[in-house]
Scaffold this motif. Sequence first.
Motif, PDB file in Angstrom:
ATOM      1  N   ALA A 225       0.835  -1.199   0.000  1.00  8.44           N
ATOM      2  CA  ALA A 225       0.000   0.000   0.000  1.00  8.44           C
ATOM      3  C   ALA A 225       0.875   1.257   0.000  1.00  8.44           C
ATOM      4  N   ARG A 226       1.913   1.224   0.824  1.00 11.11           N
ATOM      5  CA  ARG A 226       2.829   2.363   0.928  1.00 11.11           C
ATOM      6  C   ARG A 226       3.480   2.636  -0.432  1.00 11.11           C
ATOM      7  N   LEU A 227       3.875   1.557  -1.111  1.00  9.98           N
ATOM      8  CA  LEU A 227       4.547   1.711  -2.402  1.00  9.98           C
ATOM      9  C   LEU A 227       3.579   2.046  -3.524  1.00  9.98           C
ATOM     10  N   MET A 228       2.289   1.964  -3.251  1.00 11.20           N
ATOM     11  CA  MET A 228       1.310   2.399  -4.239  1.00 11.20           C
ATOM     12  C   MET A 228       0.887   3.833  -3.947  1.00 11.20           C
ATOM     13  N   GLY A 229       1.654   4.527  -3.120  1.00  8.25           N
ATOM     14  CA  GLY A 229       1.434   5.949  -2.904  1.00  8.25           C
ATOM     15  C   GLY A 229       0.390   6.277  -1.852  1.00  8.25           C
ATOM     16  N   ILE A 230      -0.080   5.282  -1.102  1.00 10.32           N
ATOM     17  CA  ILE A 230      -1.070   5.561  -0.051  1.00 10.32           C
ATOM     18  C   ILE A 230      -0.363   6.168   1.157  1.00 10.32           C
TER      19      ILE A 230
END
Lengths: 305, 263
Positions: free
Chosen positions: A191-196
């Motif tokens: 999720a973090r790496l998807m910009g969230i």
Amino acid sequence: MSEFFQQIINGLSLGSIYALIALGYTMVYGILKLINFAHGEVFMMGAYSGYYLASWLGVERYQAAGRGFPLGLALVVLVLAMAASALLGVLIEALAYRPVRSAPRLTPLITAIGVSLFLQNAAMLLFTPNPRAYPPILRELRFAAGGVIVTNIKLAIFVVALALMVGLHLFVQRTWTGRAMRALSMNIDAARLMGIDVNATIRATFAIGSALAAAGGILFGLDQITINPLMGVLTGLKAFVAAVLGGIGNIPGAVVGGLLIGLAEQLTAGYLSPDYRDAITFLILVVILVLKPEGLLGVVRQEKV
Amino acid sequence: MTLLALEHVDKVFGGLRALRGVSFEVAPKSIFGLIGPNGAGKTTLFNVVTGVYRPDGGHVRFDGAEIGGLPPARVAGLGVARTFQNIRVFRSMTVLENVMVAGHKLHRSGVLSAIVRNTAHANDEGALSVRARELLEILGLQGQAGDIAGSLPYGSQRRLEIARALMLAPKVLLLDEPAAGMNSTEARELERQIRFLRDELGVTVVLVEHNMSLVMSVCERIHVVDHGETIAEGTPAEIREHPRVLAAYLGEEPSAGRTEREA
């Protein structure tokens, strides 16, 4: 038979309070894998915010004049107390949990116990340890139907809890933040790496869970007549059992678990003995952990070896 | 012209020097291969570039700006997207939702409009889902949009990760072993899709992959690491013949007449 329906109605009403609190446990656990032991104290603080807000809005004057507290003002009390508790939840997360988020899992757990003790003692200092009568923000009306007595308070508890749960469901399924929460609970790194924005999403989770607990606190005060600074200990623990029963991390599971615990408690008190009403919850915990540790609606997660 | 540049990047885990002074430059709109034996440090390099790890030395520059040490969500926002060696789809969401999650740049309306489903929300969700479906179609997953992501076969989950990463509208896409677990037909299809990303979407691709025939046919330049160090860089033809690469893959001194096979 009417006795039985009476118990069912009381059980559902109590259970919907447990469900509201259990939602906060389960949402936080779903994302951080943290059992937020301070959640019961957020529930207690929510009840006290409702108490003070009601008295600030003049509930005593209405009472003295023999008039009911206006429904609009009661809603204002509910909404403001929820907002205050949301703020408390966000503060707890930022000050106590975020600094230890990447520490081994035992560290945040012990931190949570510390926050819980801190809030209990702060409440005893601020509000005195004495129980207080909860202000009648809803004047009790009784309806009798076929030997079953339903009060408007029991109904209101059920309706408010149901409305909040439906609202939460819509939030989680439809909003951007809700989708981000679900993504976080499935895989926080991806999720973090998807910009969230992970911090903002966790903050929102604590805010929502705490607001629901505050609503639970006010409904509990209305139902049980008195509140005290340690009210969050046992009720919080029962709500936690409800979350485990439904499958911790699972939102519908928390609702089902809460209602079942409420019913079990009420039926035990009615048909066995009121002495066993607390014990039954923990008996359920033991049974569920032995027979179905993932909870009723939980899924078994296969650990990769 | 350089889009992504690593300069003398070091990364240390306790006593292990996982990366030792690795430098390379990736040109815009190129397909760049990163290969090396297991444990060479390829995934660590991806983690340093995407902000999962903070480099212990050196610089990571993207579009001219330093990104080494920035938090992952920031790096993603700047236009660096990736997929994972061990698949990390959001398993209990639908395929379509998985892709939509990464589309925060397309999202504007607030909480209330989402709950009441007003026009602003419908427009947002509409734009998100239209874009997400386009990307699923590029990756050949349009027929699975409504399926639960965790139920897809491995090869499809890998392609779903690519679609999800593309939703960030990245300038550079880091693919970590996208062909792992794919059969040769799927791998050939993947090769075509990677070319499409570069040719039609203008995305720069950095590829970590053990399937050598895929790497050799799709990459323009290849960088080889072993034990955290650069051992070679060049075109596929140069890498195929490079003595240190052969040694790293096949063991000591390459003997005459031996050709490099799949690692």
